[in-house]
Design a protein around this motif. Structure first.
Motif: not given
Length: 271
Positions: A24-27, A89-92
């Motif tokens: 959630e933090n990453l999103h 994952n970050i790139v996607a």
């Protein structure tokens, strides 16, 4: 924002495990990152995933003073985790948000070439140290001019075919210094605190601005000490090398930049 200024503005942002380890933090962070004006580069470490995978595979994670010893087995793991699982994952997720990101190690495009750390009292293994001219700013500029947002993981190479584990904070700082001659560059370190605090246990004790003179005073008063010193020393080194300013703050507050509102602790020559 003025169109010419927008086109010459670069934010280089480093995120740590507190963002990476929480979906959630990453999103939320990546949404705010995508909405920033101008050029941008994201730099990330590995969070807890590399250590967890090491344990799963029965490989002991070796640390000395908070630094990972990177033997050949560990290098394989951090390559899989940093350059593979986390980076992609970050790139996607950035692609989902309409940000045309491209995941990179320092080996890609010969963007970051380092030297294996020499053995002194401790053998850190396959760890790369950044030196002057380690960064290839013109190649990175070409990539951004083509419309891509670089996402660098904490891996570099030595030019002889060897990947090297390299500190993500150091990569972010070196990128900022190298690109400062081409862009009006702001370096941002996002971590789990609101910024530099007078009292580590009091989030409301935020120091909003620090200039070189006040930094020396804060050190003498021992308000700033231990783990925060290397980060701030590197920050002021970057400023002295042409970086406009450095911000240290909580990842959840990044969106305030879009609103032209300050967040965290801002370091500059004239803070």
């Amino acid at each position: 924002m003025d169109k010419n200024k927008k086109e010459n503005t670069l934010h280089i942002i480093k995120i740590g495990g507190n963002v990476i380890d929480n979906s959630e933090n990453l999103h939320n962070f990546l949404k705010d990152f995508t909405e920033l004006d101008g050029y941008k580069i994201l730099v990330h470490g590995g969070g807890k995933v590399a250590t967890q995978l090491s344990e799963t595979l029965g490989i002991e994670a070796k640390m000395v003073d908070g630094r990972r010893i990177t033997d050949i087995e560990t290098l394989r793991i951090v390559t899989m985790v940093y350059g593979g699982l986390i980076n992609k994952n970050i790139v996607a997720q950035l692609q989902r948000l309409g940000n045309n990101a491209i995941g990179l190690t320092g080996a890609d495009g010969n963007f970051i070439r380092t030297k294996k750390r020499p053995i002194k009292t401790i053998d850190y293994g396959f760890v790369g140290d950044i030196e002057e001219n380690s960064i290839n700013p013109e190649n990175i500029k070409k990539l951004m001019d083509a419309g891509f947002t670089p996402v660098f993981c904490a891996l570099t190479h030595d030019g002889e075919g060897q990947l090297l584990n390299t500190n993500a904070d150091t990569i972010a700082s070196a990128l900022a210094v190298s690109l400062a001659s081409l862009y009006e560059t702001t370096l941002i370190y996002c971590f789990e605190k609101k910024g530099v605090l007078k009292d580590i246990n009091d989030e409301e004790s935020l120091i909003k601005e620090i200039a070189p003179i006040s930094y020396e005073e804060l050190k003498q008063q021992q308000i700033i000490h231990s783990g925060m010193l290397p980060k701030l020393d590197n920050a002021f080194t970057a400023i002295n090398c042409g970086v406009k300013s450095v911000i240290i703050g909580h990842a959840a507050d990044l969106g305030k930049l879009k609103q032209n509102s300050s967040f965290g602790t801002r370091l500059s020559k004239n803070a």
